[in-house]
Design a protein around this motif. Sequence first.
Motif, mmCIF file in Angstrom:
data_model
loop_
_atom_site.group_PDB
_atom_site.id
_atom_site.type_symbol
_atom_site.label_atom_id
_atom_site.label_comp_id
_atom_site.label_asym_id
_atom_site.label_seq_id
_atom_site.Cartn_x
_atom_site.Cartn_y
_atom_site.Cartn_z
ATOM 1 N N GLU A 1 0.925 -1.098 0.172
ATOM 2 C CA GLU A 1 0.139 0.096 -0.073
ATOM 3 C C GLU A 1 0.787 1.276 -0.067
ATOM 4 O O GLU A 1 0.434 2.256 -0.740
ATOM 5 C CB GLU A 1 -0.990 0.127 1.264
ATOM 6 N N GLN B 1 2.393 1.847 -3.332
ATOM 7 C CA GLN B 1 1.561 2.360 -4.260
ATOM 8 C C GLN B 1 0.861 3.885 -4.109
ATOM 9 O O GLN B 1 0.218 4.453 -4.815
ATOM 10 C CB GLN B 1 0.206 1.571 -4.333
ATOM 11 N N GLY B 2 1.263 4.211 -2.985
ATOM 12 C CA GLY B 2 0.726 5.506 -2.422
ATOM 13 C C GLY B 2 -0.656 5.375 -1.840
ATOM 14 O O GLY B 2 -1.209 6.671 -1.245
ATOM 15 N N THR B 3 -1.439 4.329 -1.867
ATOM 16 C CA THR B 3 -2.772 4.228 -1.474
ATOM 17 C C THR B 3 -2.772 4.028 0.353
ATOM 18 O O THR B 3 -3.755 4.343 0.761
ATOM 19 C CB THR B 3 -3.265 2.903 -1.910
ATOM 20 N N ARG C 1 -1.433 6.014 2.095
ATOM 21 C CA ARG C 1 -1.876 7.710 2.844
ATOM 22 C C ARG C 1 -3.495 7.742 2.524
ATOM 23 O O ARG C 1 -4.060 8.550 3.539
ATOM 24 C CB ARG C 1 -1.019 8.801 2.195
ATOM 25 N N TYR C 2 -4.267 7.442 1.606
ATOM 26 C CA TYR C 2 -5.427 7.540 1.172
ATOM 27 C C TYR C 2 -6.308 6.708 2.253
ATOM 28 O O TYR C 2 -7.105 7.035 2.790
ATOM 29 C CB TYR C 2 -5.828 7.411 -0.132
ATOM 30 N N LEU C 3 -5.711 5.398 2.634
ATOM 31 C CA LEU C 3 -6.353 4.640 3.412
ATOM 32 C C LEU C 3 -6.447 5.352 5.030
ATOM 33 O O LEU C 3 -7.380 5.557 5.802
ATOM 34 C CB LEU C 3 -5.724 3.268 3.627
ATOM 35 N N LEU C 4 -5.149 5.661 5.375
ATOM 36 C CA LEU C 4 -5.211 6.464 6.476
ATOM 37 C C LEU C 4 -5.913 7.872 6.871
ATOM 38 O O LEU C 4 -6.395 8.013 7.789
ATOM 39 C CB LEU C 4 -3.542 6.600 6.944
ATOM 40 N N VAL C 5 -5.896 8.576 5.629
ATOM 41 C CA VAL C 5 -6.750 9.660 5.792
ATOM 42 C C VAL C 5 -8.381 9.264 5.567
ATOM 43 O O VAL C 5 -9.142 10.327 5.972
ATOM 44 C CB VAL C 5 -6.493 10.509 4.395
ATOM 45 N N LYS D 1 -5.240 -6.308 7.618
ATOM 46 C CA LYS D 1 -4.249 -6.763 6.854
ATOM 47 C C LYS D 1 -3.728 -8.136 7.404
ATOM 48 O O LYS D 1 -3.516 -9.018 6.560
ATOM 49 C CB LYS D 1 -3.049 -5.678 6.946
ATOM 50 N N VAL E 1 4.237 8.263 7.412
ATOM 51 C CA VAL E 1 3.759 7.896 6.094
ATOM 52 C C VAL E 1 4.002 8.949 5.075
ATOM 53 O O VAL E 1 3.459 10.244 4.885
ATOM 54 C CB VAL E 1 2.380 7.630 6.091
ATOM 55 N N LEU E 2 5.306 8.691 4.360
ATOM 56 C CA LEU E 2 5.808 9.846 3.414
ATOM 57 C C LEU E 2 5.641 9.234 2.044
ATOM 58 O O LEU E 2 6.218 10.237 1.238
ATOM 59 C CB LEU E 2 7.070 10.200 3.739
ATOM 60 N N SER E 3 5.167 8.077 1.891
ATOM 61 C CA SER E 3 5.166 7.547 0.267
ATOM 62 C C SER E 3 4.056 8.163 -0.529
ATOM 63 O O SER E 3 2.890 8.652 0.338
ATOM 64 C CB SER E 3 5.135 5.896 0.512
ATOM 65 N N ARG F 1 1.077 16.751 5.139
ATOM 66 C CA ARG F 1 0.765 15.338 5.966
ATOM 67 C C ARG F 1 0.864 15.527 7.544
ATOM 68 O O ARG F 1 0.207 14.681 8.142
ATOM 69 C CB ARG F 1 2.264 14.775 5.580
ATOM 70 N N LEU G 1 -0.684 11.900 9.015
ATOM 71 C CA LEU G 1 0.283 11.060 8.098
ATOM 72 C C LEU G 1 1.721 11.080 9.001
ATOM 73 O O LEU G 1 2.147 9.949 8.753
ATOM 74 C CB LEU G 1 0.234 11.221 6.767
ATOM 75 N N LEU H 1 -10.788 13.511 10.850
ATOM 76 C CA LEU H 1 -10.639 13.113 9.456
ATOM 77 C C LEU H 1 -11.547 12.654 8.509
ATOM 78 O O LEU H 1 -11.710 12.726 7.534
ATOM 79 C CB LEU H 1 -9.590 11.698 9.482
ATOM 80 N N ALA I 1 -3.615 8.326 -5.887
ATOM 81 C CA ALA I 1 -2.990 6.901 -5.952
ATOM 82 C C ALA I 1 -4.143 5.858 -5.698
ATOM 83 O O ALA I 1 -5.050 5.823 -5.077
ATOM 84 C CB ALA I 1 -2.037 6.824 -4.584
ATOM 85 N N ALA J 1 -12.703 2.231 3.978
ATOM 86 C CA ALA J 1 -11.653 2.399 4.984
ATOM 87 C C ALA J 1 -12.186 3.462 6.029
ATOM 88 O O ALA J 1 -11.815 3.671 7.119
ATOM 89 C CB ALA J 1 -10.590 3.152 4.283
#
Lengths: 249, 356
Positions: free
Chosen positions: A69, A72-74, A76-80, A92, A247-249, B63, B68, B91, B102, B119
Amino acid sequence: MLCALAAIPVLIAVAVRVSSAVPPGRGPAFLDRIAQNGLFVGVTAMVVSVPLFLPLTVGVVAGDTIAGEAGQGTLRYLLVGPAGRIRLLIVKYAGTAVFVVVAPLVVALTGAGIGAALFPVGPVTLLSGDTIDPGEAVVRLLLIAAYLAVSLLGLSAIGLFVSTLTDVPVGAMAATVVLSVVAQVLDALPQLEWLHPWLFSHYWLDFGDLLRQPVSWDSFVGNALLQGGYIAAFGALAYGRFITKDVLS
Amino acid sequence: MSAGGPGAGLGAGPGIELSIETGGLTKRFGQQLAVDGVDLAVPKGAVFGFLGPNGSGKTTTIRLLLGLATATGGSMRVLGEEMPRKLADVLPRVGALVEGPAFYPFLSGAANLRRMDAADPFGSAATRHARVQSALERVGLTHAADKLVRAYSLGMKQRLGIANALLAPRELLVLDEPTNGLDPQGTREVRSLVRSLAAGGATVFVSSHLLAEVEQICTHAAIMSAGRLVAQGTLAELRGAGHARIRVLTPDPGTAAQVLTGLGLTATLSADGRTSAGAASGAAVSGADAALFASLPAARPVGAARDAGSDLAVEPEAVVAALVAAGVRVRGFATEQASLEDRFVALTGEGFDVVQ
């Protein structure tokens, strides 16, 4: 990957079928029994897959969990989203656990199926000398698959932790597989005997107890306890790492 | 800190409700300070342009705001709640597009959105389908909803990323470079989308380096440079804070320069960088017009209340009168308000070098 796993018993069964009789005592365990009883294809396939192929697939799945994840960059979106970091880790790991249960099952059932198709099926003689009917033998086969599933849970916890360390999924996968190989190499060195009971791979091949009458549960329970310890330890490490990770990716 | 604290700056006085408020926000990566004591104040309902050159700490700040990454120091409040302690509560009310979209390339656009929505623990599964459809419709992707994301163009992915931020009603939208990769139509659509979101009461926080875009859609802006916040306020305040300057078109640049110097202004000749004094004879002989520039010294918007007794206050009309009185042939005169771009370059420096 499940298809690749299913290919193993097929390969074994076809190889035995087209070749001449296997001389007893050569090749993987139980190989010489296949021609007499097709159900042994499942057992043989599991024995063959345990050292490398099953850990390999588990390493790929577990190593991909977080790092995939992230790569792929996803992530950050899952966490946001917000998925929540603990929730994400649990989901997971649960996903990996499902794979770990299904993978040996696929090997066992495909093996029994192809074996039944290509060879005669009959009563099975156990290691203790008793004979059980084919239905009972399939149950034993499933028990072995369950034993392997439990065995691989520890490795998947390790893979989950490794996966939180990097944004490169391939690296996490490779590291997990390498760790499983290293553990087995250490397990083979008599000089490190004191370490052996603590290696997550130590009981991987000890499912012979499930082929006795009555079933001896000692190795099953011991293995489950060891794997539980690995899950707790590496689950905690994964939590500690992931909860504070930038998370910096 | 309160709304009137040091971070409130130009744009927000005490009593204005803030959607984002940071105090001394700092993030250190090893030796490097990526974000250095940033005091942001984003008023509720504003369209806030977050400007800065590449590598100035915009995305890192975002971030931090979204939880993040963990701040090294400082405080944050988002939608009135302390962060990152109330992260899980805040959030779901925030939609975000962070550092480009992404997605899972092997899933369709709609399937991607459904997975992202899953999510969110507050995203009800019952309304998921309808919300995904309406988000896709808002960004004009309905026809491509069932196409694999792998087959999407950059602009379509960008739209999908915006759709992802719009899956639920949001109070705050954080859009990092929202028009990246979009065609002119897409850019216009995003602009009108941002306006409609703001009209609906949401606060929109847009990070961008496209100044023209920010000037068109934003009510407020902040400028980052090398991790620091160097300016912040309403768009008018930001432009006004720059020095207004006058432009004099004359064939007598030498005399004009003397007059301007006498008024306490520093004159510069535009054409080729010659000093006003050295250019005097040459320009006079040729008879061509030379353009002289001088900054008006008062760093206040034109027309603002004058500081009584200040000898620095030079009104443009007084300059013209003085020029004419000295016999300078004034062929053109203009006062020019600094553009946002002038202000941006003045604050962040010229050239391509990324400030470390």
